[in-house]
Design an enzyme around this catalytic site. Structure first.
Site, PDB file in Angstrom:
ATOM      1  N   GLY A 110      13.224  44.765  44.422  1.00 21.37           N
ATOM      2  CA  GLY A 110      14.262  43.642  44.677  1.00 21.37           C
ATOM      3  C   GLY A 110      15.860  44.250  44.386  1.00 21.37           C
ATOM      4  O   GLY A 110      16.709  43.788  44.997  1.00 21.37           O
ATOM      5  N   ASN A 111      16.011  45.223  43.591  1.00 21.90           N
ATOM      6  CA  ASN A 111      17.330  45.411  43.349  1.00 21.90           C
ATOM      7  C   ASN A 111      18.007  46.368  44.658  1.00 21.90           C
ATOM      8  O   ASN A 111      19.193  46.700  44.639  1.00 21.90           O
ATOM      9  CB  ASN A 111      17.292  46.391  42.042  1.00 21.90           C
ATOM     10  N   LYS A 122       2.069  34.566  38.635  1.00 19.06           N
ATOM     11  CA  LYS A 122       3.359  35.028  38.822  1.00 19.06           C
ATOM     12  C   LYS A 122       4.376  34.012  39.032  1.00 19.06           C
ATOM     13  O   LYS A 122       4.224  33.264  39.773  1.00 19.06           O
ATOM     14  CB  LYS A 122       3.071  35.680  40.705  1.00 19.06           C
ATOM     15  N   LYS A 144       4.252  43.145  45.622  1.00 19.50           N
ATOM     16  CA  LYS A 144       4.701  44.290  46.709  1.00 19.50           C
ATOM     17  C   LYS A 144       4.157  45.408  46.538  1.00 19.50           C
ATOM     18  O   LYS A 144       4.181  46.286  47.514  1.00 19.50           O
ATOM     19  CB  LYS A 144       6.219  43.927  46.827  1.00 19.50           C
ATOM     20  N   LYS A 191       3.172  49.163  39.824  1.00 23.68           N
ATOM     21  CA  LYS A 191       3.739  50.207  40.506  1.00 23.68           C
ATOM     22  C   LYS A 191       2.859  51.493  40.172  1.00 23.68           C
ATOM     23  O   LYS A 191       2.586  52.397  41.045  1.00 23.68           O
ATOM     24  CB  LYS A 191       5.138  50.896  39.773  1.00 23.68           C
TER      25      LYS A 191
HETATM   26  P1  ADP Z   1      11.355  45.992  41.316  1.00 26.24           P
HETATM   27  O1  ADP Z   1      12.053  45.000  41.582  1.00 26.24           O
HETATM   28  O2  ADP Z   1      11.997  47.449  41.732  1.00 26.24           O
HETATM   29  O3  ADP Z   1       9.746  46.034  41.527  1.00 26.24           O
HETATM   30  P2  ADP Z   1      10.812  45.891  38.436  1.00 26.24           P
HETATM   31  O4  ADP Z   1      11.745  44.979  37.536  1.00 26.24           O
HETATM   32  O5  ADP Z   1       9.365  44.761  38.820  1.00 26.24           O
HETATM   33  O6  ADP Z   1      11.627  46.319  39.808  1.00 26.24           O
HETATM   34  O7  ADP Z   1      10.422  46.914  37.578  1.00 26.24           O
HETATM   35  C1  ADP Z   1      11.439  47.920  37.250  1.00 26.24           C
HETATM   36  C2  ADP Z   1      11.554  47.471  35.672  1.00 26.24           C
HETATM   37  O8  ADP Z   1      10.408  47.908  35.040  1.00 26.24           O
HETATM   38  C3  ADP Z   1      12.562  48.476  35.215  1.00 26.24           C
HETATM   39  O9  ADP Z   1      13.675  48.043  35.344  1.00 26.24           O
HETATM   40  C4  ADP Z   1      12.162  48.663  33.545  1.00 26.24           C
HETATM   41  O10 ADP Z   1      13.119  47.268  33.050  1.00 26.24           O
HETATM   42  C5  ADP Z   1      10.888  47.943  33.410  1.00 26.24           C
HETATM   43  N1  ADP Z   1       9.864  48.784  32.757  1.00 26.24           N
HETATM   44  C6  ADP Z   1       9.062  48.404  31.909  1.00 26.24           C
HETATM   45  N2  ADP Z   1       8.055  49.300  31.480  1.00 26.24           N
HETATM   46  C7  ADP Z   1       8.798  50.459  31.818  1.00 26.24           C
HETATM   47  C8  ADP Z   1       8.364  51.719  31.628  1.00 26.24           C
HETATM   48  N3  ADP Z   1       7.166  52.089  31.038  1.00 26.24           N
HETATM   49  N4  ADP Z   1       9.157  52.668  32.413  1.00 26.24           N
HETATM   50  C9  ADP Z   1      10.196  52.436  33.072  1.00 26.24           C
HETATM   51  N5  ADP Z   1      10.689  51.085  33.331  1.00 26.24           N
HETATM   52  C10 ADP Z   1       9.875  49.981  32.788  1.00 26.24           C
HETATM   53 MG    MG Z   2       8.738  44.400  40.932  1.00 26.39          MG
END
Ligand code: ADP
Ligand code: MG
Length: 330
Positions: free
Chosen positions: A24-25, A140, A229, A291
């Site tokens: 999303g970023n 969700k 996603k 992920k």
């Molecule tokens: P996206 O929009 O890219 O899917 P998300 O916010 O869903 O991003 O996931 C990325 C976020 O996951 C990071 O910004 C971080 O804050 C969080 N996060 C949680 N646990 C971890 C981890 N073990 N290592 C890295 N990031 C983590």
């Molecule tokens: Mg996400």
């Protein structure tokens, strides 16, 4: 006279097929207001990073999240419902594939123009099972936060499931997040890529994990759910036989002990190690968990390599020199 040599059909050059999943970023940061101008600026930065990996030996396929965008459309539908009937959630999902596909076509298209590649967004549907247990346990969060009384009214009148988020001081609607089973347009896109389309086309597919549809009475029907996603990206990568799945987010890698003083970024690793850390709760659901799960699912389905990283490290990441990665030569 020497007989003419049989004309050998030159085989299409073997290219590395890479699926990049944009978080999303890439479109909207947490402190952004969600304006189109901001989205264009973000995507322009993302496109510059994507262009660095779109070398002639690479076939690029892009997928993306849609959380903030679908949230905005839900709110719009809610406010406008007195004049314009609110569309179901799956239709809003389709709308986000259109708007984000358009954004990527504009910005990545411009960044790739001199390489002769055209960006082609594809409205994509993802089959889920009508019997998926997620339909009985919505998890969700979508859309805005509601005060308690309003949440209660929505529960009664619309049958919504809502959950309180104390840290944000409000209630939020929860929708089912069923497991993606099949990307319906996948075979067609795979066939086009196998015919060599990847040298001229960057397909943008399965935005927001794809529009969730179920099979009922020999037809496909949209359902009110959202697909993760990252899991959708794993399905896309498997469907087109990609070599690499690259998940781009806002951190350079997955960390062990994330948020603690002893946190460390995880570099080259293995499925066994990732599975162990996942079970130990290092990668929470809803952010890093899916992920890692997506990467592991991709490898199980025959994929070779995956990497989790951010835009600044993307080029190094797909070269196997940055990010949390599996399957690259060390
Ligand atoms: P996206 O929009 O890219 O899917 P998300 O916010 O869903 O991003 O996931 C990325 C976020 O996951 C990071 O910004 C971080 O804050 C969080 N996060 C949680 N646990 C971890 C981890 N073990 N290592 C890295 N990031 C983590
Ligand atoms: Mg996400």
């Amino acid at each position: 006279m020497t007989p003419p040599r049989p004309r050998r059909r030159r085989p299409a050059p073997r290219r590395r097929r890479i699926v990049v999943a944009l978080g999303g970023n890439a479109i909207q940061r947490s402190h952004d207001h969600g304006t189109w101008t901001e989205a264009v600026r973000r995507m322009r930065e993302a496109a510059a990073a994507l262009a660095t990996i779109a070398t002639p030996d690479v076939e690029l396929v892009v997928t993306h999240g849609n959380g903030p965008q679908v949230g905005a459309l839900l709110r719009e539908a809610e406010l406008g419902a007195r004049e314009v009937p609110a569309p179901p959630l799956h239709v809003l999902g389709a709308e986000t594939e259109g708007q984000i596909g358009y954004l990527i076509a504009q910005e990545l298209g411009s960044a790739l123009e001199r390489t002769g590649r055209v960006v082609v967004p594809v409205v994509s549907r993802t089959a889920v099972s009508a019997r998926d247990p997620a339909f009985h346990h919505p998890t969700k969060p979508v859309g805005r936060f509601y005060p308690a009384a309003e949440a209660e009214r929505l529960r009664r009148t619309l049958g919504w499931t809502l959950a309180e988020d104390r840290s944000r001081g409000g209630w939020r609607r929860l929708v089912p997040s069923p497991r993606p089973l099949r990307w319906l347009e996948g075979e067609a896109i795979a066939a086009m890529l196998d015919l060599g389309a990847g040298s001229r086309v960057v397909f943008v597919v399965a935005g927001g994990g794809g529009i969730p549809v179920v099979r009922r009475a020999a037809r496909w029907e949209g359902v009110d759910a959202v697909i993760d996603k990252d899991l959708g990206a794993a399905l896309v990568a498997a469907a087109i036989g990609a070599e690499t799945l690259a998940i781009v987010t806002d951190v350079p890698a997955a960390a062990v002990g994330f948020g603690s003083s002893g946190a460390r970024w995880l570099g080259a690793t293995s499925p066994v190690e990732l599975g162990r850390l996942l079970r130990h709760g290092e990668f929470p659901p809803g952010s890093m968990g899916p992920k890692v799960e997506a990467g592991l699912a991709f490898l199980r389905s025959g994929g070779r390599r995956f990497v989790i990283t951010d835009f600044p490290s993307l080029a190094e990441g797909v070269a196997g020199r940055a990010g949390t990665r599996v399957g690259f030569p060390s």
